[in-house]
Design an enzyme around this catalytic site. Sequence first.
Site, PDB file in Angstrom:
ATOM      1  CD  GLU A   1      -1.720  -2.353   1.671  1.00  0.00           C
ATOM      2  OE1 GLU A   1      -0.507  -2.646   1.824  1.00  0.00           O
ATOM      3  OE2 GLU A   1      -2.642  -3.129   1.976  1.00  0.00           O
ATOM      4  N   GLY A   2       2.034   1.207   0.587  1.00  0.00           N
ATOM      5  CA  GLY A   2       2.916   2.366   0.549  1.00  0.00           C
ATOM      6  C   GLY A   2       3.305   2.726  -0.870  1.00  0.00           C
ATOM      7  CG  HIS A   3       5.776   0.136  -3.141  1.00  0.00           C
ATOM      8  ND1 HIS A   3       5.796  -0.990  -2.358  1.00  0.00           N
ATOM      9  CD2 HIS A   3       7.077   0.547  -3.229  1.00  0.00           C
ATOM     10  CE1 HIS A   3       7.033  -1.262  -1.992  1.00  0.00           C
ATOM     11  NE2 HIS A   3       7.830  -0.335  -2.493  1.00  0.00           N
TER      12      HIS A   3
ATOM     13  CG  ASP B   1      12.916   4.263   2.432  1.00  0.00           C
ATOM     14  OD1 ASP B   1      13.486   3.605   3.313  1.00  0.00           O
ATOM     15  OD2 ASP B   1      12.108   3.763   1.635  1.00  0.00           O
TER      16      ASP B   1
ATOM     17  CD  GLN C   1      15.436   5.835  -1.318  1.00  0.00           C
ATOM     18  OE1 GLN C   1      16.134   4.833  -1.374  1.00  0.00           O
ATOM     19  NE2 GLN C   1      14.126   5.787  -1.514  1.00  0.00           N
TER      20      GLN C   1
ATOM     21  CE  LYS D   1       0.014  -1.343   4.850  1.00  0.00           C
ATOM     22  NZ  LYS D   1      -0.656  -2.635   4.641  1.00  0.00           N
TER      23      LYS D   1
ATOM     24  CB  SER E   1       9.362  -5.031   0.729  1.00  0.00           C
ATOM     25  OG  SER E   1       8.680  -4.212  -0.199  1.00  0.00           O
ATOM     26  NE  ARG E   2      15.629  -4.995   3.911  1.00  0.00           N
ATOM     27  CZ  ARG E   2      16.018  -4.022   3.087  1.00  0.00           C
ATOM     28  NH1 ARG E   2      15.363  -2.879   3.102  1.00  0.00           N
ATOM     29  NH2 ARG E   2      17.029  -4.207   2.264  1.00  0.00           N
TER      30      ARG E   2
END
Length: 282
Positions: free
Chosen positions: A35-37, A149, A152, A183, A185-186
């Site tokens: 959902e973050g993406h 991030d 980043q 959220k 992926s890790r």
Amino acid sequence: MKIVSTIEEVRAQVKEWKKEGQSIGFVPTMGYLHEGHMSLIDAAGENDKVVVSIFVNPMQFGPMEDLASYPRDLEHDAKLCEEHGVDLIFHPTPEEMYGDQFYSYVDMDVLTKELCGLSRPVHFRGVCTVVTKLFNIVTPDRAYFGQKDAQQLAVIKRMVKDLNMPLTITGCPIIREEDGLAKSSRNTYLSPEERKAALVLSRSIFLGKEMVEKGERDCKRILAAMTEEIEKEPLAKIDYVKIVDLDTMQQVEKIDRGILAAIAVYIGKTRLIDNFMYELEN
């Protein structure tokens, strides 16, 4: 929606769109989308066309990091992208991006020397290099990055400014699970017990943010409270808990400017990050 794997295919499609005067929004990812993406992709929908890259970039992983085990599922990612109106997925191989011999890198000073740059010394060189390459390939009008991030995001904004890259960088808010965990992926690496323990990150972040919003300006007090909260969790091992200047990523002692409070914590073997930003009202 198209899925392409070569630089030539991307450039041909982008050239066609630009001939038609269409704007391009770009979301660089390493895949295993959540959902973050999707929030970034939805934000990119303000453009005429949306391009998503899915590339697990080997250059930003250190020797002992999780490059080989990083989750990948192109079929799942493509389905989500199609549902959210993506026009093109660029899914290159490392060989396509870097070739047999690769000698050119984009490096940055100051902003990359703190936080994740300390514990992951090759990381930001890899990020800056691959993002520069992707910007040159896709030539977007706007690109979208998540505030989870935060370092980043700051690095990429500075790189675009310093190198006069002709695009706009948009930061999008952190997307959290219902229980507060950011959220990532890790998160899929976590066992049920570790998943529960990981909530210590968001508890620490919410505690620090509440202290700042109530007027606390002494960074040592805020960091002490956040650290104490994390240390209550036996499965948690702190990498860093810091407050830095929002523009330079350098540590500050007093909140008298815009700041980023950032944490990196190992839950078992999984390194997770979280943060909050605070900007003083003029």
